[in-house]
Scaffold this motif. Structure first.
Motif, PDB file in Angstrom:
ATOM      1  N   GLN A   1       0.809  -1.215   0.000  1.00  0.00           N
ATOM      2  CA  GLN A   1       0.000   0.000   0.000  1.00  0.00           C
ATOM      3  C   GLN A   1       0.847   1.272   0.000  1.00  0.00           C
ATOM      4  N   ASP A   2       2.021   1.211   0.638  1.00  0.00           N
ATOM      5  CA  ASP A   2       2.870   2.400   0.774  1.00  0.00           C
ATOM      6  C   ASP A   2       4.321   1.966   0.666  1.00  0.00           C
ATOM      7  N   GLY A   3       4.926   2.227  -0.479  1.00  0.00           N
ATOM      8  CA  GLY A   3       6.290   1.787  -0.728  1.00  0.00           C
ATOM      9  C   GLY A   3       7.318   2.389   0.207  1.00  0.00           C
ATOM     10  N   ARG A   4       6.951   3.459   0.921  1.00  0.00           N
ATOM     11  CA  ARG A   4       7.887   4.078   1.875  1.00  0.00           C
ATOM     12  C   ARG A   4       7.931   3.333   3.198  1.00  0.00           C
ATOM     13  N   SER A   5       6.974   2.484   3.424  1.00  0.00           N
ATOM     14  CA  SER A   5       6.910   1.785   4.706  1.00  0.00           C
ATOM     15  C   SER A   5       7.154   0.297   4.509  1.00  0.00           C
ATOM     16  N   SER A   6       7.619  -0.337   5.565  1.00  0.00           N
ATOM     17  CA  SER A   6       7.822  -1.786   5.492  1.00  0.00           C
ATOM     18  C   SER A   6       7.049  -2.464   6.611  1.00  0.00           C
ATOM     19  N   ARG A   7       6.648  -3.652   6.320  1.00  0.00           N
ATOM     20  CA  ARG A   7       5.936  -4.501   7.274  1.00  0.00           C
ATOM     21  C   ARG A   7       6.908  -5.565   7.763  1.00  0.00           C
ATOM     22  N   LEU A   8       6.511  -6.209   8.839  1.00  0.00           N
ATOM     23  CA  LEU A   8       7.327  -7.283   9.405  1.00  0.00           C
ATOM     24  C   LEU A   8       6.591  -8.602   9.257  1.00  0.00           C
ATOM     25  N   GLU A   9       7.346  -9.655   9.011  1.00  0.00           N
ATOM     26  CA  GLU A   9       6.751 -10.987   8.990  1.00  0.00           C
ATOM     27  C   GLU A   9       7.756 -11.990   9.536  1.00  0.00           C
TER      28      GLU A   9
END
Length: 154
Positions: free
Chosen positions: A89-97
């Motif tokens: 959704q937002d290439g500036r942010s990262s998610r964790l998995e």
């Protein structure tokens, strides 16, 4: 050195007043060590979010400042337990998995916790043990829902 046992309060108000301190003691006593406990909390928060959580979200769920969560997350990444992925959704942010190793570590710690629960309650009646497990699980689920709704200030 063994710490003195806390007597179970006789009256209802005192019993309810002791819930918070009892939960705090559980958190401190059942973990293998502070680092293991923090790592387990991070892995559970990330695993429960199923790839939809950021560092800030982990900090919020853990109830700690973002730099504290960031250090714990960095340690998990260095150990190969977590990875950052770009947000769709937002290439500036990262998610964790979780990585496969992270999921394995999460399951292993859950197994250790089950063993501790079984050893601690070994002298309990089986029905009491299962009822407590039901109530503890229900309490956890309701606490999550309460936090999601926004706990009252005060």
């Amino acid at each position: 050195m063994k710490s003195p046992e806390q007597p179970v309060p006789a009256d209802d108000d005192s019993l309810l007043d002791n819930v918070g301190p009892a939960l705090s003691r559980l958190r401190r006593q059942v973990g293998s060590g502070r680092g293991d406990l923090t790592r387990n909390i991070v892995l559970n928060v990330v695993g429960d979010a199923a790839g939809r959580i950021t560092v800030g979200g982990v900090a919020e769920k853990m109830g700690v400042a973002q730099p504290v969560a960031s250090r714990a997350i960095a340690a998990c990444i260095a150990e190969g337990l977590l990875r950052r992925v770009a947000s769709q959704q937002d290439g500036r942010s990262s998610r964790l998995e979780l990585t496969d190793e992270g999921e394995s570590a999460r399951r292993a710690y859950a197994g250790e916790q089950r063993l501790a629960f079984e050893e601690i309650t070994a002298h309990w009646d089986s029905a009491d043990r299962l009822q407590f497990a039901r109530f503890l699980t229900r309490y956890s689920q309701d606490a999550s829902a309460w936090t999601t709704r926004g706990k009252p200030e005060g």
